[in-house]
Design a protein around this motif. Sequence first.
Motif, PDB file in Angstrom:
ATOM      1  N   UNK A 157     -14.647   5.057   0.545  1.00 54.58           N
ATOM      2  CA  UNK A 157     -14.722   6.328  -0.200  1.00 54.58           C
ATOM      3  C   UNK A 157     -15.067   6.102  -1.671  1.00 54.58           C
ATOM      4  N   UNK A 158     -15.223   4.833  -2.037  1.00 56.68           N
ATOM      5  CA  UNK A 158     -15.678   4.544  -3.404  1.00 56.68           C
ATOM      6  C   UNK A 158     -14.596   4.615  -4.461  1.00 56.68           C
ATOM      7  N   UNK A 159     -13.329   4.699  -4.035  1.00 56.95           N
ATOM      8  CA  UNK A 159     -12.277   4.650  -5.062  1.00 56.95           C
ATOM      9  C   UNK A 159     -11.034   3.981  -4.488  1.00 56.95           C
ATOM     10  N   UNK A 160     -10.094   3.700  -5.370  1.00 55.66           N
ATOM     11  CA  UNK A 160      -8.894   2.950  -4.968  1.00 55.66           C
ATOM     12  C   UNK A 160      -7.839   3.873  -4.359  1.00 55.66           C
ATOM     13  N   UNK A 161      -6.795   3.259  -3.849  1.00 60.96           N
ATOM     14  CA  UNK A 161      -5.656   4.032  -3.308  1.00 60.96           C
ATOM     15  C   UNK A 161      -5.094   4.917  -4.418  1.00 60.96           C
ATOM     16  N   UNK A 162      -4.999   4.376  -5.642  1.00 54.80           N
ATOM     17  CA  UNK A 162      -4.497   5.179  -6.775  1.00 54.80           C
ATOM     18  C   UNK A 162      -5.479   6.308  -7.082  1.00 54.80           C
ATOM     19  N   UNK A 163      -6.774   6.017  -6.928  1.00 54.60           N
ATOM     20  CA  UNK A 163      -7.779   7.054  -7.180  1.00 54.60           C
ATOM     21  C   UNK A 163      -7.671   8.195  -6.176  1.00 54.60           C
ATOM     22  N   UNK A 164      -7.439   7.845  -4.898  1.00 53.36           N
ATOM     23  CA  UNK A 164      -7.293   8.883  -3.862  1.00 53.36           C
ATOM     24  C   UNK A 164      -6.059   9.730  -4.167  1.00 53.36           C
ATOM     25  N   UNK A 165      -4.967   9.064  -4.548  1.00 54.96           N
ATOM     26  CA  UNK A 165      -3.718   9.795  -4.844  1.00 54.96           C
ATOM     27  C   UNK A 165      -3.887  10.664  -6.097  1.00 54.96           C
ATOM     28  N   UNK A 166      -4.577  10.117  -7.102  1.00 51.49           N
ATOM     29  CA  UNK A 166      -4.758  10.875  -8.364  1.00 51.49           C
ATOM     30  C   UNK A 166      -5.619  12.113  -8.125  1.00 51.49           C
ATOM     31  N   UNK A 190       0.631   4.438   3.518  1.00 52.48           N
ATOM     32  CA  UNK A 190       0.314   4.220   2.089  1.00 52.48           C
ATOM     33  C   UNK A 190      -0.324   5.414   1.395  1.00 52.48           C
ATOM     34  N   UNK A 191      -1.247   6.116   2.052  1.00 55.60           N
ATOM     35  CA  UNK A 191      -1.893   7.249   1.374  1.00 55.60           C
ATOM     36  C   UNK A 191      -0.868   8.360   1.149  1.00 55.60           C
ATOM     37  N   UNK A 192      -0.008   8.594   2.135  1.00 54.60           N
ATOM     38  CA  UNK A 192       1.037   9.616   1.988  1.00 54.60           C
ATOM     39  C   UNK A 192       2.019   9.272   0.886  1.00 54.60           C
ATOM     40  N   UNK A 193       2.462   8.012   0.858  1.00 50.98           N
ATOM     41  CA  UNK A 193       3.447   7.606  -0.163  1.00 50.98           C
ATOM     42  C   UNK A 193       2.813   7.636  -1.554  1.00 50.98           C
ATOM     43  N   UNK A 194       1.543   7.206  -1.649  1.00 50.94           N
ATOM     44  CA  UNK A 194       0.868   7.215  -2.959  1.00 50.94           C
ATOM     45  C   UNK A 194       0.726   8.645  -3.485  1.00 50.94           C
ATOM     46  N   UNK A 195       0.432   9.569  -2.604  1.00 47.61           N
ATOM     47  CA  UNK A 195       0.339  10.974  -3.027  1.00 47.61           C
ATOM     48  C   UNK A 195       1.722  11.498  -3.411  1.00 47.61           C
ATOM     49  N   UNK A 196       2.748  11.099  -2.664  1.00 53.33           N
ATOM     50  CA  UNK A 196       4.128  11.508  -3.029  1.00 53.33           C
ATOM     51  C   UNK A 196       4.466  11.015  -4.423  1.00 53.33           C
TER      52      UNK A 196
END
Length: 269
Positions: free
Chosen positions: A26-35, A253-259
């Motif tokens: 998706x061209x971005x990091x886990x933090x980028x997806x969460x942000x 991980x995506x759920x927790x990062x968004x939390x």
Amino acid sequence: MTRLTSDDIKETPVVSKLDTELKNIVGTTLLGVASNTIPGMTGDFDFKNLKAGVVPITSGEGVIRGFSESVKAISEYLGMEAFVTNSPDVGGIAEAMSKGADIIFMADDYEFIAYNLKTGVYSNNTIATAKGYISALELAMGTFENNEVLVIGAGRVGTVAVEILSKKCSKVFVTDIDCTRAENLASKYPNVYCVKNIEEAVRSNMNILDASPGLIDGEWVQKGAIISAPGIPYAFDKKGEDKAKIIIHDPLSIGVSAMAVLSARDEYF
Ligand code: 2YC
């Protein structure tokens, strides 16, 4: 709601593996997806060394081996200081507070929340998972504007996803093994349509958010499909993976990062 097993999350502490995958697809990091779950947010959320306390909860079916350690590893990867409390349950909450946690993560068999002790803001895993996987889908698709998305599953995550996507997409299709559930959900929004047959729904949609525990026959997947899949267990076979352009999936991980992002913010939105 599907309960994780320690086997599902055995790879989760190696957060860098998922991070690299996301950057590639998706061209971005886990933090980028969460942000990107925060409206209007550009760039990465700065956790400014917030401290996260993860509290094992023994109620019901009890602790899942590796669960708290995984939440800790994800929190650290995002830039927070994090620890798992020695005590579980109420003792663990007290321990987290005495050790100066800003955010407390805790999950029983029904709810998984992140509570910000400083601001009173909290996030729950259902809403955060829907927002996290919608964020990833948006980044993979480019934009939801004038686009259509199929949501598979009218359960807790799928229901939140349909509500959010109905405001962003021109049309949303929803399908569920329980047609009544899908019809009830679709009836709430003018641009949401129920598709009774899951095979037909998958065959006729290029953009899919799969929030169901069911397996999807790769035969149905359109070539070039973009699929964001929070559903547990992972639903796609080799044929589906070969035909899809993108499949985004991870158990936690995506759920927790968004939390983490949604509870670290100063105010609820
Ligand atoms: O280890 C612990 O503290 C356990 N009490 C955690 C139980 C989590 C149960 N929930 C789930 O397995 C899934 C998660 C993906 C989040 C929501 N349901």
